[in-house]
Design a protein around this motif. Sequence first.
Motif, PDB file in Angstrom:
ATOM      1  N   ILE A 578       0.845  -1.203   0.000  1.00 31.38           N
ATOM      2  CA  ILE A 578       0.000   0.000   0.000  1.00 31.38           C
ATOM      3  C   ILE A 578       0.879   1.251   0.000  1.00 31.38           C
ATOM      4  O   ILE A 578       0.641   2.198  -0.748  1.00 31.38           O
ATOM      5  CB  ILE A 578      -0.947  -0.012   1.221  1.00 31.38           C
ATOM      6  CG1 ILE A 578      -1.879  -1.219   1.150  1.00 31.38           C
ATOM      7  CG2 ILE A 578      -1.751   1.277   1.299  1.00 31.38           C
ATOM      8  CD1 ILE A 578      -2.795  -1.368   2.335  1.00 31.38           C
ATOM      9  N   ARG A 579       1.918   1.216   0.812  1.00 30.56           N
ATOM     10  CA  ARG A 579       2.815   2.374   0.854  1.00 30.56           C
ATOM     11  C   ARG A 579       3.490   2.571  -0.497  1.00 30.56           C
ATOM     12  O   ARG A 579       3.643   3.676  -0.978  1.00 30.56           O
ATOM     13  CB  ARG A 579       3.861   2.172   1.954  1.00 30.56           C
ATOM     14  CG  ARG A 579       4.744   3.397   2.142  1.00 30.56           C
ATOM     15  CD  ARG A 579       5.623   3.245   3.341  1.00 30.56           C
ATOM     16  NE  ARG A 579       4.838   3.090   4.564  1.00 30.56           N
ATOM     17  CZ  ARG A 579       5.241   2.404   5.616  1.00 30.56           C
ATOM     18  NH1 ARG A 579       6.414   1.789   5.593  1.00 30.56           N
ATOM     19  NH2 ARG A 579       4.498   2.323   6.690  1.00 30.56           N
ATOM     20  N   GLY A 582       1.479   4.424  -2.818  1.00 31.42           N
ATOM     21  CA  GLY A 582       1.502   5.840  -2.462  1.00 31.42           C
ATOM     22  C   GLY A 582       0.120   6.468  -2.447  1.00 31.42           C
ATOM     23  O   GLY A 582      -0.905   5.804  -2.572  1.00 31.42           O
ATOM     24  N   ALA A 583       0.130   7.793  -2.284  1.00 28.13           N
ATOM     25  CA  ALA A 583      -1.122   8.526  -2.074  1.00 28.13           C
ATOM     26  C   ALA A 583      -1.771   8.946  -3.385  1.00 28.13           C
ATOM     27  O   ALA A 583      -2.939   9.323  -3.424  1.00 28.13           O
ATOM     28  CB  ALA A 583      -0.861   9.749  -1.215  1.00 28.13           C
TER      29      ALA A 583
ATOM     30  N   VAL B  56      -3.861   3.007   6.872  1.00 24.75           N
ATOM     31  CA  VAL B  56      -4.197   4.286   6.239  1.00 24.75           C
ATOM     32  C   VAL B  56      -4.246   4.099   4.733  1.00 24.75           C
ATOM     33  O   VAL B  56      -3.290   3.585   4.135  1.00 24.75           O
ATOM     34  CB  VAL B  56      -3.145   5.357   6.606  1.00 24.75           C
ATOM     35  CG1 VAL B  56      -3.480   6.679   5.927  1.00 24.75           C
ATOM     36  CG2 VAL B  56      -3.059   5.522   8.106  1.00 24.75           C
ATOM     37  N   ARG B  57      -5.389   4.472   4.106  1.00 26.77           N
ATOM     38  CA  ARG B  57      -5.506   4.345   2.667  1.00 26.77           C
ATOM     39  C   ARG B  57      -5.401   5.691   1.970  1.00 26.77           C
ATOM     40  O   ARG B  57      -5.007   5.759   0.805  1.00 26.77           O
ATOM     41  CB  ARG B  57      -6.846   3.677   2.301  1.00 26.77           C
ATOM     42  CG  ARG B  57      -7.079   2.321   2.938  1.00 26.77           C
ATOM     43  CD  ARG B  57      -5.979   1.335   2.591  1.00 26.77           C
ATOM     44  NE  ARG B  57      -5.812   1.191   1.161  1.00 26.77           N
ATOM     45  CZ  ARG B  57      -6.530   0.355   0.418  1.00 26.77           C
ATOM     46  NH1 ARG B  57      -7.429  -0.414   0.989  1.00 26.77           N
ATOM     47  NH2 ARG B  57      -6.328   0.269  -0.879  1.00 26.77           N
ATOM     48  N   ALA B  58      -5.796   6.750   2.638  1.00 28.26           N
ATOM     49  CA  ALA B  58      -5.704   8.083   2.039  1.00 28.26           C
ATOM     50  C   ALA B  58      -5.847   9.134   3.123  1.00 28.26           C
ATOM     51  O   ALA B  58      -6.471   8.878   4.165  1.00 28.26           O
ATOM     52  CB  ALA B  58      -6.794   8.277   0.988  1.00 28.26           C
ATOM     53  N   VAL B  97       0.255   7.045   3.621  1.00 25.68           N
ATOM     54  CA  VAL B  97      -0.584   5.973   3.077  1.00 25.68           C
ATOM     55  C   VAL B  97       0.166   4.655   3.234  1.00 25.68           C
ATOM     56  O   VAL B  97       1.358   4.575   2.954  1.00 25.68           O
ATOM     57  CB  VAL B  97      -0.884   6.252   1.591  1.00 25.68           C
ATOM     58  CG1 VAL B  97      -1.522   5.027   0.946  1.00 25.68           C
ATOM     59  CG2 VAL B  97      -1.788   7.452   1.462  1.00 25.68           C
ATOM     60  N   GLY B  98      -0.532   3.640   3.730  1.00 26.69           N
ATOM     61  CA  GLY B  98       0.097   2.331   3.911  1.00 26.69           C
ATOM     62  C   GLY B  98       0.527   2.073   5.337  1.00 26.69           C
ATOM     63  O   GLY B  98       0.892   0.943   5.673  1.00 26.69           O
ATOM     64  N   ASP B  99       0.459   3.106   6.206  1.00 29.19           N
ATOM     65  CA  ASP B  99       0.845   2.893   7.604  1.00 29.19           C
ATOM     66  C   ASP B  99      -0.202   2.026   8.303  1.00 29.19           C
ATOM     67  O   ASP B  99      -1.407   2.267   8.177  1.00 29.19           O
ATOM     68  CB  ASP B  99       0.940   4.230   8.354  1.00 29.19           C
ATOM     69  CG  ASP B  99       2.215   4.971   7.982  1.00 29.19           C
ATOM     70  OD1 ASP B  99       3.094   4.335   7.365  1.00 29.19           O
ATOM     71  OD2 ASP B  99       2.323   6.172   8.300  1.00 29.19           O
TER      72      ASP B  99
END
Lengths: 661, 121
Positions: A578-579, A582-583, B56-58, B97-99
């Motif tokens: 997911i990281r 990215g955003a 966390v996705r966004a 994001v990704g945490d």
Amino acid sequence: MSLETLGFLARWAHLALAVAVVGACAVLLVGGRSDRPTARAWEDHVLRWLRRLVLLALASGALLLAYQAAYLSGRAAAAFEGRTLALVLFETQAGHVWLVRHGVLLLLFALVSLRADVDRPLDWVAGRGQALVLGAGALGLVAAGGHAAAVKPDPWPAVTIDAVHLLATGIWVGGLLPLALLLRAASREEGADARPYAVLAARRFSRLALAAVVALVVSGTGNVVTQIGSVAALVGTPYGRLLLAKLGLLLPILALAAVNRRRLVPALSGEAATVGRPAMRRLARFVTAEAMLALLVVAIGAALGMTPPARHQQPDWPFAFRLSLGALQSAPELRLRALIGSQVAVVGMAAALAALVIRSRRGPWLASAAVLAGLGLGLGLPPLAIDAYPTTYVRPRVPYQAASIAQGARLYREHCAACHGRSGAGDGDRAATLPRRPPDLRSPHTAQHTAGDLFWWITGGIPRAAMPAFGDRLGAEARWDLVNFVRALGADTAARTLGPGVEPGRPWLVAPDFTFAVGPTPARALKDYRGRRIVLLVLYTLPDSRPRLAQLAANYNVLALLGVEVVAVPGDAAPDAIRRLGADPLILFPIVTEGAREIAAAYGLFARAPHAEFLIDRQGYVRARWAPETAPVRELNLLLADIQELNQEKAATPAADEHVH
Amino acid sequence: MRLWKVVLLVNLALALGIGGGYLWWGRRTERLERELAQARAAPAVGQREWRVRGVVRAILPDINLMVLSHEEIPGYMAPMTMGFRAASPKIYDGLQVGDAVRFTVRGTPPDVLVTAVDRIP
């Protein structure tokens, strides 16, 4: 004597007594009221016996309850503990049924002990009718506490069918002995006054018994379908074999019954001294013999009630061959023979049916029809025979899941690839040294063998082909993992025939189930989406897949609206997937961070490409597959059209099986 | 009394008993189920607080929203991906994001805020 034997004896006795109670009540009612002294004496005699039978049924029922308590708690001493007995009675369904049944039996005992005045016809009918209703209730409710009540999801059809089976048994089998008593009494010199009554009763009972036998055959067939379900389960499990023994025992009984009905019952009204009375005496003897044989059938019925139903057992196939139409695919030259044989057999069977309907010259007709049918089967069946093994019809112990396939792939590389080749083509390094080249595991031919066949070969090896046995090197689960992997190899070949779009109404490629998790959230399975959502499974590799993921993410709201969940699996199984995405773009569908390795290994078999997409319908079938090597990634508007196609489909196909076959 | 009358009366009593028992028992089950449904649907009285895990996705600072894929929030929300308003922008400061996180939700559903977020290493 073991606890099990005691339990069986109690069950047999209880079942036989309940059957006898119903039969006695039925015969009394069928015979009707009579003023003849011999008939009255017989009725009193049967009523005396009825009281004893009901008492004995109550006693054997108590024994059965004690056995149940000992069986469920696993201790023989529990049979006499009040607390365990109360637990069985009040906390199990079988206990509730026991309470109701024995309450009904007590009522019946009160009724038959009541020395009520039944001289008037209405009272007589009310009393005897009520006895039959109560007896039938006590017997029919046995079904609500047996195997039929455990049928899922809806047990009531199975319970009803089983209750009909029990009641038909009660009327036919239970009625035999009281009838024999009447015939014997009436066939004596001093019983002449009751002879017309006995003839009438025998005729009426004969008609009733015929109806009961028809009901037995129909309900018995229903029981076989619900509790056994397949030929393998019939011949390969203790339950199925007991049933075959029961059917075998039924044949002489039916033969006796046929002689009684066709020869002896019509002769009863013949001239008394020379025809009528001797026929009546013989009928009494035959009917008694029929009842004794039927008692053995009831014993097998009691044993069946204590044996796990065949449907839930692993069948042990007893023959070295089985019949399969698949055999013709590899031997086209035998197709004509099989076709001719089957047609001859059909003609033979039609002739047999016709012979049964047409009455004249039935014997010769039937014989020639049987010869014709036998000839046809002898000609047509042998080409269909292929090798079979004890495990041929065993259900895999490990479901068809991505994790099992991935594990199977690992084991395959370690133990099998040297001969079978890395791709399963049979081109391993050591293949040339073998007496016979290993077969192509990806070919459709492999799919014709059952999963149990593959398991047998992996376990015991194939000596003539120098395939070693793995039964002592790999555990049973590992061997099933290998079977699942080989099935996935075959599915890969089959998957190549999938077109670029969804083929309406033709689901056939089972999607291996998988579990996954997104970060610390609880694990989910593909199966959880069954019947609810279509799944678009995306195997991706960065950075090449980023534009496609961005496109799916931008249209996620539309996809969700159409009932689709997108599940994205990183091909490299990175835990920080997911990281890494990215955003930007904003991706909200599940990105698999746990379970990705197994999904990629299993679905990677179906598409060896850095980016692949699978459209999985609500029944759990892969309906379309896009990977650059075979079909380019689907344009969004075409993908939406495919999804609409799936949404408009009526779910006629059963959900995909969790196990391979 | 004549036997047919006895039989009739006994059957009548049985039917009444079974019917009455079924009605009583069925009603009781129905009532229990209704109470259970009410208890489930009952809005929690006053403020409640949950601490659950998610990823966390966004993060959308413009509208003060964090999108989290989270586990079940007992009595409130099944596991899903959901947007939550933050009690203050400081809460998502430094998050990426990704945490993987453990976060606190407080409020009276559906009016809830994320009041604290801790990264799970």
